[in-house]
Design an enzyme around this catalytic site. Structure first.
Site, PDB file in Angstrom:
ATOM      1  N   HIS A 125      10.952  -2.697   0.475  1.00 34.99           N
ATOM      2  CA  HIS A 125       9.611  -3.222   0.799  1.00 34.99           C
ATOM      3  C   HIS A 125       9.654  -4.697   1.213  1.00 34.99           C
ATOM      4  O   HIS A 125       8.642  -5.230   1.663  1.00 34.99           O
ATOM      5  CB  HIS A 125       8.676  -3.079  -0.400  1.00 34.99           C
ATOM      6  CG  HIS A 125       8.345  -1.657  -0.739  1.00 34.99           C
ATOM      7  ND1 HIS A 125       7.829  -0.783   0.189  1.00 34.99           N
ATOM      8  CD2 HIS A 125       8.465  -0.950  -1.902  1.00 34.99           C
ATOM      9  CE1 HIS A 125       7.648   0.401  -0.391  1.00 34.99           C
ATOM     10  NE2 HIS A 125       8.033   0.326  -1.653  1.00 34.99           N
ATOM     11  N   ASP A 162      13.252   7.392  -0.288  1.00 34.36           N
ATOM     12  CA  ASP A 162      12.308   6.918  -1.302  1.00 34.36           C
ATOM     13  C   ASP A 162      10.913   7.464  -0.954  1.00 34.36           C
ATOM     14  O   ASP A 162      10.590   7.643   0.214  1.00 34.36           O
ATOM     15  CB  ASP A 162      12.294   5.388  -1.309  1.00 34.36           C
ATOM     16  CG  ASP A 162      11.509   4.794  -2.469  1.00 34.36           C
ATOM     17  OD1 ASP A 162      12.149   4.360  -3.447  1.00 34.36           O
ATOM     18  OD2 ASP A 162      10.258   4.767  -2.405  1.00 34.36           O
ATOM     19  N   HIS A 164       8.181   6.048  -1.063  1.00 34.75           N
ATOM     20  CA  HIS A 164       7.370   5.048  -0.383  1.00 34.75           C
ATOM     21  C   HIS A 164       8.019   4.650   0.940  1.00 34.75           C
ATOM     22  O   HIS A 164       9.251   4.614   1.039  1.00 34.75           O
ATOM     23  CB  HIS A 164       7.223   3.801  -1.270  1.00 34.75           C
ATOM     24  CG  HIS A 164       6.659   4.100  -2.629  1.00 34.75           C
ATOM     25  ND1 HIS A 164       7.456   4.226  -3.749  1.00 34.75           N
ATOM     26  CD2 HIS A 164       5.384   4.325  -3.021  1.00 34.75           C
ATOM     27  CE1 HIS A 164       6.680   4.515  -4.796  1.00 34.75           C
ATOM     28  NE2 HIS A 164       5.426   4.578  -4.388  1.00 34.75           N
ATOM     29  N   ASP A 245      11.940   8.501  -6.363  1.00 45.15           N
ATOM     30  CA  ASP A 245      10.576   8.615  -6.873  1.00 45.15           C
ATOM     31  C   ASP A 245       9.754   9.703  -6.190  1.00 45.15           C
ATOM     32  O   ASP A 245       8.557   9.836  -6.470  1.00 45.15           O
ATOM     33  CB  ASP A 245       9.852   7.253  -6.814  1.00 45.15           C
ATOM     34  CG  ASP A 245      10.158   6.485  -5.548  1.00 45.15           C
ATOM     35  OD1 ASP A 245      10.770   7.050  -4.626  1.00 45.15           O
ATOM     36  OD2 ASP A 245       9.779   5.297  -5.478  1.00 45.15           O
TER      37      ASP A 245
HETATM   38 ZN    ZN Z   1       9.526   3.956  -4.042  1.00 44.68          ZN
END
Ligand code: ZN
Length: 309
Positions: A125, A162, A164, A245
């Site tokens: 991120h 991931d 995200h 995740d």
């Molecule tokens: Zn994540």
């Protein structure tokens, strides 16, 4: 297959405060799982500390200075609502970058080798000028740039599973045709980016998955929309932004994957690395917040890396 495992004690000292999902327990759980006898063959290495030159491969100096100045002598400082730093966070962040870059050195020096970097803080991120989502510096993006500069590698692929979207990695390479970034992620969800029409110069591949998607939807998406373009790109080095995740037990998102799905995609990516990159693959930990699911998922991931195909 030779598989390197990188970690460092500083990762356990990166304290994000009480109740934070991205905490040292995650790494304790992973390292305990990787202490099982079947992992005796891993070549375990302590992550070196990256110097600031490495950070500058992706992050401008004023950003690095800002992050460095934000690290408190005592207690906690908040870079955003959920990105927390404490006195040892800077050291951890430098060793996380150092792990990914040293893993590049290893897989370049030893044909057929791959590596897993069990690091904190995560990186995907972190945009060139913005820390967010528990991430300070973009470990994978920096290591990819390092591989290009140090080894003159022409084509690099980064696959990010991931849950995200890796907005930071996408931002780092949105105007770069020689680095392919391919991500599956829950969408719409944090951080909000990752729509299918975000394609950069044609080497950004986003495969958004609606909440509730499970094994079948994930595998179909990877088979149809991730593996073919990566194969066509013929990467000379493959990175995985390895977040776990999307597991059904994970508290931070709503995809429904199991450990088997992580074993499967790891096998597929090892095959791609074998086909185009002499097996050279560097996997770097991102998310994964349910301790048992995380430990199990990392174990099957590293098991497949050890098998190598
Ligand atoms: Zn994540």
């Amino acid at each position: 297959m030779t598989t390197f495992l990188y970690t460092h004690p500083s990762f356990l000292r990166h304290d994000t405060g009480p109740g934070h999902p991205e905490n040292a327990q995650r790494l304790y759980a992973i390292l305990a799982a990787l202490n099982a006898p079947e992992f005796a063959g891993l070549i375990r290495k302590e992550a070196p500390r990256a110097d600031f030159d490495r950070l500058r491969l992706v992050h401008p100096q004023p950003y690095i200075d800002r992050i460095w100045r934000s690290i408190p002598r005592h207690g906690y400082a908040y870079l955003d609502a959920d990105t927390v730093v404490s006195p040892d966070s800077g050291e951890a962040a430098l060793h996380a970058v150092g792990a990914a870059c040293a893993a590049v050195d290893d897989v370049m020096a030893q044909p057929g080798a791959n590596a897993f970097c069990a690091v904190r803080p995560p990186g995907h991120h972190a945009e060139p000028t913005c820390a967010m989502g528990f991430c300070l510096f973009n470990n994978v993006a920096i290591a990819a740039q390092y591989a290009r500069v140090r080894y003159a590698i022409e084509r690099i692929a980064i696959v990010d599973f991931d849950v995200h979207h890796g907005n930071g990695t996408q931002a780092a390479f949105a105007s770069e045709a020689k680095v392919l970034y391919a991500s599956t992620h829950q969408y719409p969800w944090y951080p909000g980016s990752g729509a299918a029409d975000e394609t950069g110069l044609g080497t950004i591949i986003n495969v958004p998955l609606p909440a509730g998607s499970g094994s079948e939807e994930f595998r179909q998406a990877v088979e149809m929309r991730i593996l073919p373009p990566v194969d066509h790109f013929r990467p000379e080095l493959l990175f995985i932004s390895a977040g776990f995740d999307a597991h059904r037990l994970d508290p931070l998102a709503s995809l429904e994957l199991s450990e088997d799905d992580y074993a499967w995609i790891t096998r597929e990516l090892c095959r791609l690395a074998q086909r185009h990159a002499a097996g050279r693959l560097v996997s770097v930990l991102e998310g994964g917040y349910h301790l048992e699911a995380l430990a199990l998922s990392v174990a099957v991931h590293v098991r497949e890396l050890l098998q190598g195909e």
